[in-house]
Design an enzyme around this catalytic site. Sequence first.
Site, PDB file in Angstrom:
ATOM      1  N   ASN A  10       0.527  -0.830  -0.176  1.00  0.00           N
ATOM      2  CA  ASN A  10      -0.179  -0.007   0.189  1.00  0.00           C
ATOM      3  C   ASN A  10       0.466   1.150   0.042  1.00  0.00           C
ATOM      4  OD1 ASN A  10      -1.859   2.250   1.208  1.00  0.00           O
ATOM      5  ND2 ASN A  10      -3.117   0.621   1.284  1.00  0.00           N
ATOM      6  N   HIS A  13       1.001   6.116   2.570  1.00  0.00           N
ATOM      7  CA  HIS A  13       1.302   7.319   2.964  1.00  0.00           C
ATOM      8  C   HIS A  13       3.193   7.668   2.162  1.00  0.00           C
ATOM      9  CE1 HIS A  13      -1.074   7.111   5.185  1.00  0.00           C
ATOM     10  NE2 HIS A  13      -0.892   5.804   5.452  1.00  0.00           N
ATOM     11  N   HIS A  46      -5.499   3.803  -1.751  1.00  0.00           N
ATOM     12  CA  HIS A  46      -6.718   3.870  -1.050  1.00  0.00           C
ATOM     13  C   HIS A  46      -7.102   5.701  -1.270  1.00  0.00           C
ATOM     14  CE1 HIS A  46      -9.095   4.394   2.758  1.00  0.00           C
ATOM     15  NE2 HIS A  46      -9.725   4.540   1.765  1.00  0.00           N
ATOM     16  N   ARG A  48      -9.053   8.181  -0.766  1.00  0.00           N
ATOM     17  CA  ARG A  48      -9.952   8.281  -0.132  1.00  0.00           C
ATOM     18  C   ARG A  48     -11.120   9.712  -0.750  1.00  0.00           C
ATOM     19  NH1 ARG A  48     -10.327   7.857   5.308  1.00  0.00           N
ATOM     20  NH2 ARG A  48      -8.602   5.776   6.492  1.00  0.00           N
ATOM     21  N   ARG A  52      -6.325  12.725   1.514  1.00  0.00           N
ATOM     22  CA  ARG A  52      -5.714  13.471   2.515  1.00  0.00           C
ATOM     23  C   ARG A  52      -3.817  12.743   1.554  1.00  0.00           C
ATOM     24  NH1 ARG A  52      -7.088  10.261   6.987  1.00  0.00           N
ATOM     25  NH2 ARG A  52      -9.394  10.978   6.653  1.00  0.00           N
ATOM     26  N   GLU A  73      -8.738   0.800  -2.721  1.00  0.00           N
ATOM     27  CA  GLU A  73      -9.475   0.883  -1.938  1.00  0.00           C
ATOM     28  C   GLU A  73     -10.244   1.690  -1.929  1.00  0.00           C
ATOM     29  OE1 GLU A  73      -6.628   1.004   1.819  1.00  0.00           O
ATOM     30  OE2 GLU A  73      -7.141  -1.632   1.869  1.00  0.00           O
ATOM     31  N   THR A 104      -8.243   4.363   9.295  1.00  0.00           N
ATOM     32  CA  THR A 104      -9.812   2.705   9.244  1.00  0.00           C
ATOM     33  C   THR A 104      -9.028   2.193  11.039  1.00  0.00           C
ATOM     34  OG1 THR A 104      -8.505   2.057   6.812  1.00  0.00           O
ATOM     35  CG2 THR A 104      -9.958   0.879   8.178  1.00  0.00           C
ATOM     36  N   GLU A 154     -10.799  -8.997   3.192  1.00  0.00           N
ATOM     37  CA  GLU A 154      -9.607  -9.006   3.837  1.00  0.00           C
ATOM     38  C   GLU A 154      -9.764  -8.449   5.049  1.00  0.00           C
ATOM     39  OE1 GLU A 154      -7.290  -6.240   1.598  1.00  0.00           O
ATOM     40  OE2 GLU A 154      -6.368  -5.850   4.145  1.00  0.00           O
ATOM     41  N   HIS A 194      -4.109  -4.344   7.917  1.00  0.00           N
ATOM     42  CA  HIS A 194      -4.209  -3.026   8.605  1.00  0.00           C
ATOM     43  C   HIS A 194      -2.718  -3.350   9.575  1.00  0.00           C
ATOM     44  CE1 HIS A 194      -5.505   0.839   9.729  1.00  0.00           C
ATOM     45  NE2 HIS A 194      -4.894   0.775  10.351  1.00  0.00           N
TER      46      HIS A 194
HETATM   47  C1  LIG Z   1      -7.685  -0.282   5.014  1.00  0.00           C
HETATM   48  C2  LIG Z   1      -6.825   0.023   6.028  1.00  0.00           C
HETATM   49  O1  LIG Z   1      -6.492  -0.086   6.340  1.00  0.00           O
HETATM   50  C3  LIG Z   1      -6.267   0.616   5.247  1.00  0.00           C
HETATM   51  O2  LIG Z   1      -5.560   0.381   3.771  1.00  0.00           O
HETATM   52  C4  LIG Z   1      -5.982   1.656   4.964  1.00  0.00           C
HETATM   53  O3  LIG Z   1      -5.665   2.950   3.823  1.00  0.00           O
HETATM   54  C5  LIG Z   1      -6.106   3.270   5.748  1.00  0.00           C
HETATM   55  O4  LIG Z   1      -6.226   4.190   5.933  1.00  0.00           O
HETATM   56  P1  LIG Z   1      -4.345   4.579   5.484  1.00  0.00           P
HETATM   57  O5  LIG Z   1      -3.738   4.334   4.730  1.00  0.00           O
HETATM   58  O6  LIG Z   1      -5.285   6.430   5.543  1.00  0.00           O
HETATM   59  O7  LIG Z   1      -4.162   5.034   6.799  1.00  0.00           O
HETATM   60  N1  LIG Z   2      -5.991  -2.375   3.601  1.00  0.00           N
HETATM   61  C1  LIG Z   2      -4.661  -3.067   4.472  1.00  0.00           C
HETATM   62  C2  LIG Z   2      -3.762  -2.229   3.686  1.00  0.00           C
HETATM   63  O1  LIG Z   2      -3.791  -1.895   2.873  1.00  0.00           O
HETATM   64  C3  LIG Z   2      -2.858  -1.473   4.048  1.00  0.00           C
HETATM   65  O2  LIG Z   2      -2.609  -1.141   5.266  1.00  0.00           O
HETATM   66  P1  LIG Z   2      -1.155  -0.892   6.736  1.00  0.00           P
HETATM   67  O3  LIG Z   2       0.029  -1.550   6.165  1.00  0.00           O
HETATM   68  O4  LIG Z   2      -0.860   1.114   6.075  1.00  0.00           O
HETATM   69  O5  LIG Z   2      -1.718  -0.332   7.894  1.00  0.00           O
END
Ligand SMILES: CC(=O)[C@@H](O)[C@H](O)COP(=O)(O)O
Ligand SMILES: NCC(=O)COP(=O)(O)O
Length: 252
Positions: A10, A13, A46, A48, A52, A73, A104, A154, A194
């Site tokens: 993911n 960030h 993601h 959003r 952000r 996402e 989340t 998931e 997560h």
């Molecule tokens: C669903 C999840 O747990 C993450 O993939 C989500 O993207 C968390 O949101 P942030 O990345 O904004 O922290």
């Molecule tokens: N769905 C979880 C994800 O994509 C990544 O979550 P995180 O490792 O950033 O908390």
Amino acid sequence: MSRQLRLGVNIDHVATVRNARGGAHPDPVRAARLAIEAGADGITAHLREDRRHIVDRDIDRLMAEIDRPLNLEMAATGEMLGIALRHKPHAACLVPEKRTEVTTEGGLDVLGQYDQLVRPVGELSAAGIRVSLFIDPEPAQLDAARRLGAPVVELHTGAYCDAVDPAERDAELARIVRAAAHAEAIGLECHAGHGLSYDTVGPVAAIPTIVELNIGHFLIGEAIFVGLTNSIARMRKAMERARSATPAGSGA
Ligand SMILES: CC(=O)[C@@H](O)[C@H](O)COP(=O)(O)O
Ligand SMILES: NCC(=O)COP(=O)(O)O
């Protein structure tokens, strides 16, 4: 024989750092390419509602420039459904969103929002997008996901990862193990994610019916110290070590 375990990285960030100054560096798409070279099986992003971190242009570029599956996402809103149907990513994972949340907080309430989810799940599926529902490890939520026709769930691993007390962590892990077994029993493909880190990934990766982990925040944070290639390579090794230690054919 326990199944291959995929890693979805993911890149949210990377965009958080980029947006801190409103420029173009660091580039999330460059991070996605590096992640793939380092062993990621797919990229998760993601988009959003409040943009952000990941913004629409990032999704445009990810679709055009990376050659691994994109797991988009998204909240189950009309706006996000339109964006997903326009791009047709490999997969879409429906997640709950609150503007005030830092990240989340919980899983999608499939049971409580069943009627509102029928259309987005149906339209995404009809467009050939693999639908995943981000849910708490609760059998009732799994059963509702199955009834809705989503092929994938998931499991939210946040409560397990955030647990400080060892007994609480063990209890949260047991919930995930039971939920992964239930997913298998009712014919759902099971992913998890997560908050996963080097310290918490092992017991989740050892669950043989989980076939994909989505990990982001920890990998990007660790990359500040060791680089993204190294943080991903080390996570992959931790996943493979845990998975190979799982007895072949063991139940979840
Ligand atoms: C669903 C999840 O747990 C993450 O993939 C989500 O993207 C968390 O949101 P942030 O990345 O904004 O922290
Ligand atoms: N769905 C979880 C994800 O994509 C990544 O979550 P995180 O490792 O950033 O908390």
